[in-house]
Design an enzyme around this catalytic site. Structure first.
Site, PDB file in Angstrom:
ATOM      1  N   GLU A 187       8.981  -2.903  12.888  1.00 45.16           N
ATOM      2  CA  GLU A 187      11.086  -2.211  13.030  1.00 45.16           C
ATOM      3  C   GLU A 187      11.189  -0.663  11.961  1.00 45.16           C
ATOM      4  OE1 GLU A 187      13.291  -2.112  14.269  1.00 45.16           O
ATOM      5  OE2 GLU A 187      14.250  -3.866  14.665  1.00 45.16           O
ATOM      6  N   ALA A 234      14.936 -17.203   4.079  1.00 46.87           N
ATOM      7  CA  ALA A 234      14.053 -17.061   4.536  1.00 46.87           C
ATOM      8  C   ALA A 234      12.847 -18.708   3.787  1.00 46.87           C
ATOM      9  CB  ALA A 234      12.905 -15.844   3.618  1.00 46.87           C
ATOM     10  N   LYS A 279       8.102   7.572  17.641  1.00 49.50           N
ATOM     11  CA  LYS A 279       8.743   7.023  17.737  1.00 49.50           C
ATOM     12  C   LYS A 279       9.428   6.338  20.100  1.00 49.50           C
ATOM     13  CE  LYS A 279      10.890   7.969  14.029  1.00 49.50           C
ATOM     14  NZ  LYS A 279      12.067   8.854  12.806  1.00 49.50           N
ATOM     15  N   GLY A 310      14.506   3.905  11.105  1.00 49.08           N
ATOM     16  CA  GLY A 310      14.560   3.035  10.843  1.00 49.08           C
ATOM     17  C   GLY A 310      15.717   1.942   9.790  1.00 49.08           C
ATOM     18  N   LEU A 359       1.115  -1.331  -0.042  1.00 46.40           N
ATOM     19  CA  LEU A 359      -0.530   0.028  -0.286  1.00 46.40           C
ATOM     20  C   LEU A 359       0.919   1.299   0.299  1.00 46.40           C
ATOM     21  CD1 LEU A 359      -2.046  -1.575   2.541  1.00 46.40           C
ATOM     22  CD2 LEU A 359      -3.139  -0.820   0.220  1.00 46.40           C
ATOM     23  N   GLY A 360       0.757   1.782  -1.096  1.00 48.26           N
ATOM     24  CA  GLY A 360       1.849   3.373  -1.267  1.00 48.26           C
ATOM     25  C   GLY A 360       3.218   2.975  -1.764  1.00 48.26           C
ATOM     26  N   ARG A 411       2.793   6.166 -12.334  1.00 47.66           N
ATOM     27  CA  ARG A 411       3.845   6.146 -11.802  1.00 47.66           C
ATOM     28  C   ARG A 411       4.701   4.874 -11.520  1.00 47.66           C
ATOM     29  NH1 ARG A 411       5.590   7.031  -6.844  1.00 47.66           N
ATOM     30  NH2 ARG A 411       8.125   7.670  -7.003  1.00 47.66           N
TER      31      ARG A 411
END
Lengths: 436, 436
Positions: free
Chosen positions: A129, A33, A205, A134, A9-10, A49
């Site tokens: 996370e 993984a 945060k 970041g 999403l986004g 875009r």
């Protein structure tokens, strides 16, 4: 084993970064993984875009509902931001039994309890996370790496924009407004930088870190939030002369009276490693009772550093997607039934040290009056600096560093000091932490 | 839910720390883990001392076999050290279907492949956060926090003893032997400090980090290992004048030709955060392709910092003890079938920069001869320092910093330089890393 299917999403800066890193390191990531991780659907208002960014192999839609309702999708990444549509889509994804990864600290700091409760009830994971610092895996360190510890306090440089501005102000002796403009030109500050420079982003945060460190609900509304807009170059200079550097810290501290949760400019000793974190970098210092101090440092923003955190969450979820929820790390580090309601203290009840600068008349006796007010308030002085007045001037600055005392105590003393006829203006107060 | 039962092999400093932290923070830890974690049996040769440490609630035995064969025990902590009985007991515990936590870097760096294979076959976990950098959750960061990244290199201060010695040598201008004695007196160095000061301990840790960063087998025998015993105070001083600090680094680097795995004294720019890690502290700098540089800092040794890592592993295992192995993080970060056999390069094939100090006669033309040898070897010079000879002396030092070149190239040039009649002794060579 077939790939796990992800909906995004986004697809702004971080979204594009996530898509690119996942594609570039697909092989390395699956080797870890145990199965592929594939973004199969992207929702973005700018469909053209988005299509250009992801190519033909991935479906692009305008409506996020098509992602959260897509039965083929196991994990939804929310990178829209804000509390409106993002909240709505995250809750819908959870209701549909999908795991969620989000970088949205504002959403979680304000609506985290509701979101984590919904996820808990549905048996899905919400990983975040990327919401704090970041690319630095600080959420993982706090939730998993330091589980042996009673966390005593956390102090973090968790907003790159303000740390860049403070570094530049100190380095070049410039004032806030000048440096802010430079930061905007360089892309370190947004066109509307309010959330960063007023400390709101750092407080989001810090709120999340406090929750997972102490096992308390997410309570952004209780955080004390002060930004750097009123900080003057002269105080950065005086602090430096006294062996301190001024940083915007997000602080969460456990005390016998309750939890301190606060964001404000802070003097810290220059010799501390964290005092030397410059530019847009982030760092979080954590004090645990067993491990002592540990520090985590890295890029707190940017497309690929943030993508690094988003993808780490994807890998964690991929491993545990169909595991019994009991095998997973609890959303807020502590088991939902084991959270506590330790109160968060108002700023007046906070105990710390202080830097005080007062403009005074260059007269005999002024220092005696100030120090006697402080002594009456049982505030003891740790260091003092008094400048000679410039030639022809009759005014000068007295700078004092105090030992630890309660904020309301300092406030009362400042009122009395400002009432002195020889004190010629407002007293500047900046909090000071030794971080030892 | 009933507590998970733990057996402890060896209750020395770290064992006692683990026992104490687990007891002190039992409530906090169960609030996170969802169930209690209880040490029910301890094996130690010194039974009387062990009994004193653990009290009446925990059984103490002399023979570790009684722990690994105890059907009530779910997890075995191995804190004996060494490769003899420790290896035997770890393999027995695995064969008995028990999960293992160990702080034994030597054991894993040498026999890790065998141990992890046995654990894999048996479906149990072997966790080793405490084996690298004590309480810093660096194994978790590498195995889980940075899974999005192609790791490019790791450089770590991962031995507290040598970092303490180097810090003291620089701070006080003392030579190695003097500081070593002081470190032994203060408990920062052991009576037999060989493993620390010769770089062996750091190489064990670097070997483990290389394996989980690059998905290669554990290969301690391929590591290049150089300690700090030959380091002279004069080189620390010259380095400082040139803007560098000397640290014993454990380095693991991916290159197109293969993996570099090496431990040696290294010049690093003073302005890097890691250069300012002083005393017995540890820090690991990791460069990932997406996240960029991240740094992890804290105490690398000591009872409670190491216990912090041991207990974090216990909590992880408690969560996943009865989960499908597919839900767990692979022992060496990469799925066993996805490991690669990228070769580890011999030191002669390593590419880095160099600090060279040569004692020369104070004569015209000596510098020209040296620089022409370097030019012929296509080694370019980054910086140079030539001291005036002391009054009455006819000998002086030339110090050169080179740009990157291959080790064998530098070695060949040094041979030629040492053959010059105006060069009056051996050339001192120390590697230099910019870490950018």
């Amino acid at each position: 084993m077939k790939s796990i299917k992800v909906g995004l999403l986004g697809i702004g800066t971080v979204g594009a970064g996530t898509f690119n890193v996942l594609k570039r390191n697909q092989e390395e990531i699956s080797r870890r993984a145990g199965r592929g991780i594939e973004i199969v659907m992207v929702a973005d208002l700018d469909v053209a875009r988005a299509k250009e960014l992801v190519g033909a192999q991935c479906e692009v839609v305008k409506d996020g509902n098509l992602v959260v309702n897509n039965p083929d999708i196991d994990i939804v990444i929310e990178l829209i931001g804000g509390y409106g549509i993002a909240k709505d889509l995250v809750l819908k994804a959870i209701a549909n039994g999908k795991h969620v990864v989000t970088a949205n600290k504002a959403l979680l700091a304000i609506h985290g309890d509701e979101i984590f409760k919904a996820a808990q009830d549905k048996g899905v994971m919400v990983a975040y996370e990327a919401a704090v610092a970041g690319g630095i895996p600080i959420i993982k360190a706090l939730r998993e790496g330091l589980t042996a510890n009673r966390i005593e306090w956390i102090a973090g440089i968790i907003n790159g924009t303000t740390n860049f501005i403070l570094s530049e102000m100190r380095d070049k002796g410039l004032d806030f407004d000048t440096v802010l403009k430079e930061a905007q030109r360089l892309g370190y500050a947004e066109a509307d930088p309010t959330f960063d420079i007023e400390g709101v982003d750092a407080a989001h945060k810090a709120t999340l870190m406090a929750a997972i460190a102490f096992g308390i609900p997410v309570q952004f509304d209780k955080a004390h939030v002060e930004g750097i807009t009123k900080l003057e170059a002269v105080d950065i200079r005086y602090a430096e002369q006294l062996g301190y550097r001024i940083k915007l810290l997000g602080i969460a501290k456990r005390t016998p009276q309750g939890i301190e949760l606060r964001v404000h400019p802070t003097l810290i000793p220059t010799k501390r490693l964290i005092a030397n974190v410059e530019g847009a970098m982030n760092a979080v210092l954590v004090q645990g009772d067993a491990v002592g101090a540990t520090l985590y440092y890295g890029k707190g923003a940017g497309a690929e550093p943030t993508a690094s955190a988003v993808i780490a969450d994807l890998v964690d979820i991929t491993r545990l997607a169909d595991a019994d929820p009991a095998h997973r790390v609890p959303h807020l580090a502590f088991q939902p039934h084991a959270m506590t309601d330790t109160p968060i203290l108002p700023i007046s009840e906070v105990t710390t040290s202080y830097y005080l600068r007062m403009p005074v008349a260059d007269e005999v006796g002024v220092l005696a009056k100030v120090t006697s007010i402080l002594a009456e308030s049982t505030i003891s002085i740790d260091a003092m600096l008094q400048k000679e007045p410039a030639p022809g001037e009759t005014q000068t600055d007295i700078i004092m560093l105090t030992h630890q005392t309660q904020e309301k105590n300092v406030e009362a003393a400042i009122k009395k000091i400002e009432a002195l006829s020889t004190v010629l203006g407002k007293v500047t107060k900046i909090r000071l932490e030794h971080l030892s």
